[in-house]
Design an enzyme around this catalytic site. Sequence first.
Site, PDB file in Angstrom:
ATOM      1  N   ASP A  73       0.816  -1.209   0.000  1.00  0.00           N
ATOM      2  CA  ASP A  73       0.000   0.000   0.000  1.00  0.00           C
ATOM      3  C   ASP A  73       0.850   1.259   0.000  1.00  0.00           C
ATOM      4  OD1 ASP A  73      -2.313  -1.436  -0.103  1.00  0.00           O
ATOM      5  OD2 ASP A  73      -2.957  -1.021   1.946  1.00  0.00           O
ATOM      6  N   GLY A  74       2.032   1.200   0.616  1.00  0.00           N
ATOM      7  CA  GLY A  74       2.898   2.378   0.633  1.00  0.00           C
ATOM      8  C   GLY A  74       3.329   2.788  -0.766  1.00  0.00           C
ATOM      9  N   ASN A 152      -4.290   8.769   2.733  1.00  0.00           N
ATOM     10  CA  ASN A 152      -4.670   8.196   4.027  1.00  0.00           C
ATOM     11  C   ASN A 152      -4.966   9.259   5.075  1.00  0.00           C
ATOM     12  OD1 ASN A 152      -4.692   5.496   3.442  1.00  0.00           O
ATOM     13  ND2 ASN A 152      -2.702   5.034   4.348  1.00  0.00           N
ATOM     14  N   ASP A 182      -0.028  12.959  21.950  1.00  0.00           N
ATOM     15  CA  ASP A 182       1.135  12.654  21.126  1.00  0.00           C
ATOM     16  C   ASP A 182       0.954  13.179  19.709  1.00  0.00           C
ATOM     17  OD1 ASP A 182       2.369  11.429  23.231  1.00  0.00           O
ATOM     18  OD2 ASP A 182       2.229   9.387  22.445  1.00  0.00           O
ATOM     19  N   ALA A 194      -5.958   2.617   8.543  1.00  0.00           N
ATOM     20  CA  ALA A 194      -4.509   2.728   8.691  1.00  0.00           C
ATOM     21  C   ALA A 194      -4.183   3.280  10.094  1.00  0.00           C
ATOM     22  CB  ALA A 194      -3.936   3.604   7.578  1.00  0.00           C
ATOM     23  N   TYR A 195      -3.425   4.353  10.159  1.00  0.00           N
ATOM     24  CA  TYR A 195      -2.973   4.903  11.439  1.00  0.00           C
ATOM     25  C   TYR A 195      -4.149   5.289  12.336  1.00  0.00           C
ATOM     26  CZ  TYR A 195       0.289   7.590  14.439  1.00  0.00           C
ATOM     27  OH  TYR A 195       1.043   8.063  15.474  1.00  0.00           O
ATOM     28  N   ALA A 196      -5.204   5.852  11.735  1.00  0.00           N
ATOM     29  CA  ALA A 196      -6.358   6.277  12.527  1.00  0.00           C
ATOM     30  C   ALA A 196      -7.002   5.105  13.259  1.00  0.00           C
ATOM     31  CB  ALA A 196      -7.380   6.980  11.633  1.00  0.00           C
ATOM     32  N   SER A 198      -5.434   2.372  14.230  1.00  0.00           N
ATOM     33  CA  SER A 198      -4.519   2.004  15.311  1.00  0.00           C
ATOM     34  C   SER A 198      -4.659   2.922  16.517  1.00  0.00           C
ATOM     35  CB  SER A 198      -3.070   2.041  14.807  1.00  0.00           C
ATOM     36  OG  SER A 198      -2.868   1.126  13.758  1.00  0.00           O
ATOM     37  N   GLN A 251       5.113  11.410   3.711  1.00  0.00           N
ATOM     38  CA  GLN A 251       5.966  12.570   3.503  1.00  0.00           C
ATOM     39  C   GLN A 251       6.004  13.404   4.782  1.00  0.00           C
ATOM     40  OE1 GLN A 251       5.213  14.201  -0.789  1.00  0.00           O
ATOM     41  NE2 GLN A 251       3.260  13.492   0.029  1.00  0.00           N
TER      42      GLN A 251
END
Length: 296
Positions: A73-74, A152, A182, A194-196, A198, A251
């Site tokens: 995906d990256g 994302n 954080d 994705a990150y959200a 997690s 980025q």
Amino acid sequence: MPCRFTHAALVGKYHARGIKPVLEDVAQILVRAGLDVSIEQETSQSTGMSDYPSLGMRDIGRQCDVVVVVGGDGTMLATARELAPFDVPLIGINQGRLGFITDIQLKDMATALPLILGGQYEEEKRVLLAGAVLRPTRDGEFDTIYEGFAINEIVVSRGAVASMVEVRAEVDGLFVANYRADGLIVSTPTGSTAYAMSAGGPILHPDLGGWTIVPIASHTLSNRPIVLPDTGTVTIEIVAARDASMNFDMQSLASLLPGDRVTVRRSAHRVRFLHPEGWNYYATLRRKLRWNEGVS
């Protein structure tokens, strides 16, 4: 079956071990389907695939009518961000581990890819975020020091220093909350897995016209994720931070300063993905998140 396309570009996760034979196999599938084939410039240089012309990303956008991305995906995210202004459809072949948007497995590509090229596919369009970093000047105005797209998420977070950042969030000039955490994530539906996710955010179906604001390890436990319509502008101001950074997907921009503002809005561009016929989002969630495990 006749091919729907004429000129394909091939983009690979060129630093991955064993990628060259896979790219060569994909290129041969494209040639047999009757397409002209070009290799993305960095992919060509890193793999030594000199049998095909190489093109930079802008030339791919101008000259090619389909792009095949081999990687995870990256790799797909990086490619899609650069090609979004050109409205070129993308096909993803997954050489990574999870693959929410690169959904053709290597073992299936010899059968799945020709079918897609022949017109048997599900087309999906996904929104992008357009973000900018504004820095205050001495005369009270703001200079734009960075602009970019994200598929994302856009994240404001603490850097290497182990201390929280304090940020102020507004939507269309209306104060939402101060967050001491954080970091803070503004996520698209694509990024909601994705990150959200997690960080405790909800999963949003990609057809929804919305995004989420998700705090990362908030100092105040009542600071919860919130789902917003994607018609407005989110502004995140750095109130206090010893070390803060910003991330547009992968980025990064380091050293945000107190007073800097990150603005997030919906981009006018969309990313086009071509999936195998019969693809659906819920099946992807079940497979990738292993929702069926342990269920009789």
